[in-house]
Design a protein around this motif. Sequence first.
Motif, PDB file in Angstrom:
ATOM      1  N   PHE A  29      -6.442   4.502 -13.696  1.00 39.90           N
ATOM      2  CA  PHE A  29      -7.579   4.743 -13.325  1.00 39.90           C
ATOM      3  C   PHE A  29      -8.097   5.816 -12.282  1.00 39.90           C
ATOM      4  O   PHE A  29      -8.983   6.093 -12.380  1.00 39.90           O
ATOM      5  CB  PHE A  29      -8.393   3.107 -13.069  1.00 39.90           C
ATOM      6  N   GLN A  30      -7.007   5.615 -11.319  1.00 40.17           N
ATOM      7  CA  GLN A  30      -7.340   6.819 -10.329  1.00 40.17           C
ATOM      8  C   GLN A  30      -7.231   8.092 -10.770  1.00 40.17           C
ATOM      9  O   GLN A  30      -8.138   8.864 -10.493  1.00 40.17           O
ATOM     10  CB  GLN A  30      -6.148   6.378  -8.928  1.00 40.17           C
ATOM     11  N   LEU A  31      -6.232   8.425 -11.734  1.00 43.17           N
ATOM     12  CA  LEU A  31      -5.968   9.557 -12.288  1.00 43.17           C
ATOM     13  C   LEU A  31      -7.253   9.857 -13.075  1.00 43.17           C
ATOM     14  O   LEU A  31      -7.693  11.209 -12.975  1.00 43.17           O
ATOM     15  CB  LEU A  31      -4.885   9.536 -13.115  1.00 43.17           C
ATOM     16  N   SER A  70       0.915   4.029  -3.070  1.00 41.75           N
ATOM     17  CA  SER A  70       0.700   5.414  -2.753  1.00 41.75           C
ATOM     18  C   SER A  70       1.942   6.429  -3.174  1.00 41.75           C
ATOM     19  O   SER A  70       1.576   7.338  -3.677  1.00 41.75           O
ATOM     20  CB  SER A  70       0.425   5.659  -1.075  1.00 41.75           C
ATOM     21  N   LEU A  86       0.344  11.379 -10.095  1.00 46.61           N
ATOM     22  CA  LEU A  86      -0.487  12.366  -9.650  1.00 46.61           C
ATOM     23  C   LEU A  86       0.277  13.828  -9.846  1.00 46.61           C
ATOM     24  O   LEU A  86      -0.204  14.679 -10.199  1.00 46.61           O
ATOM     25  CB  LEU A  86      -1.301  12.415  -8.138  1.00 46.61           C
ATOM     26  N   ARG A 143     -10.288   9.181 -12.595  1.00 46.76           N
ATOM     27  CA  ARG A 143     -11.473   9.285 -11.594  1.00 46.76           C
ATOM     28  C   ARG A 143     -11.309  10.812 -11.074  1.00 46.76           C
ATOM     29  O   ARG A 143     -12.240  11.532 -10.730  1.00 46.76           O
ATOM     30  CB  ARG A 143     -11.468   8.370 -10.552  1.00 46.76           C
ATOM     31  N   GLU A 144      -9.972  11.310 -10.779  1.00 45.29           N
ATOM     32  CA  GLU A 144      -9.663  12.581 -10.057  1.00 45.29           C
ATOM     33  C   GLU A 144      -9.374  13.706 -10.902  1.00 45.29           C
ATOM     34  O   GLU A 144      -9.720  14.805 -10.478  1.00 45.29           O
ATOM     35  CB  GLU A 144      -8.678  12.216  -9.228  1.00 45.29           C
ATOM     36  N   ASP A 172     -15.768   6.231 -15.630  1.00 45.10           N
ATOM     37  CA  ASP A 172     -16.218   4.995 -15.747  1.00 45.10           C
ATOM     38  C   ASP A 172     -16.369   4.411 -17.026  1.00 45.10           C
ATOM     39  O   ASP A 172     -15.824   3.101 -17.313  1.00 45.10           O
ATOM     40  CB  ASP A 172     -17.568   4.876 -15.086  1.00 45.10           C
ATOM     41  N   THR A 217       1.692   6.266  -6.907  1.00 44.46           N
ATOM     42  CA  THR A 217       0.720   7.101  -7.223  1.00 44.46           C
ATOM     43  C   THR A 217       0.693   8.356  -7.109  1.00 44.46           C
ATOM     44  O   THR A 217       0.462   9.488  -7.852  1.00 44.46           O
ATOM     45  CB  THR A 217      -0.676   6.597  -6.502  1.00 44.46           C
ATOM     46  N   THR A 249       0.866  -1.101  -0.067  1.00 43.86           N
ATOM     47  CA  THR A 249      -0.124  -0.214   0.043  1.00 43.86           C
ATOM     48  C   THR A 249       0.928   1.306  -0.096  1.00 43.86           C
ATOM     49  O   THR A 249       0.931   2.152  -0.901  1.00 43.86           O
ATOM     50  CB  THR A 249      -1.066   0.239   1.224  1.00 43.86           C
ATOM     51  N   ASP A 271      -3.812   0.575 -12.003  1.00 45.48           N
ATOM     52  CA  ASP A 271      -4.687   1.188 -11.132  1.00 45.48           C
ATOM     53  C   ASP A 271      -4.512   2.704 -10.780  1.00 45.48           C
ATOM     54  O   ASP A 271      -5.402   3.506 -10.760  1.00 45.48           O
ATOM     55  CB  ASP A 271      -4.457   0.574  -9.640  1.00 45.48           C
ATOM     56  N   ALA A 272      -3.028   2.925 -11.166  1.00 48.12           N
ATOM     57  CA  ALA A 272      -2.773   4.556 -10.966  1.00 48.12           C
ATOM     58  C   ALA A 272      -3.539   5.445 -12.047  1.00 48.12           C
ATOM     59  O   ALA A 272      -3.935   6.295 -11.803  1.00 48.12           O
ATOM     60  CB  ALA A 272      -1.225   4.643 -11.003  1.00 48.12           C
TER      61      ALA A 272
END
Length: 157
Positions: A105-107, A8, A15, A109-110, A63, A11, A4, A102-103
Amino acid sequence: MRITHSFSRSTGSVLAVAVGIAVAGVNLSPAQVQPSAYPTDKSTMAKSRAEQEAEQRVALSPDRIIELLRQEPGLLLQVQKMLVRKAYEQGRILDPEDLTEDALFQLLREDHTICVLATREIESRSYVRAKPTQDEIERQQERDAQYGISRTASRPP
């Protein structure tokens, strides 16, 4: 717990680069957005500005983008490469290993700007395409007639 923390940290670096891309990555030169002919009247110029704004602000939902990227690994790879190139163009080094699925996909979303960039990549590769308007069909038919081109509609067997 260590995974984790590692996720983080990577990520966070992704970011940070994404913020730089968000600030400078969406600006396009007029040659990239405007039609090939120079606008000659105010309505055409306003339309060109409106088209530029639409190109810089409108995107598929995060999405929907994520769904497409999960279905198409090659497209996912191209979006990751595009983000690495954008970062490089800004003088930033983004380790492709930090830009995991995952990174990314997070980007998405944000950060709406990342969605805009991904949407452009998706459109340019024809994963999403709008049907032509009646005006566009008529203009194409006029051009075809002008150059003596005959198109036949293909029917499924």
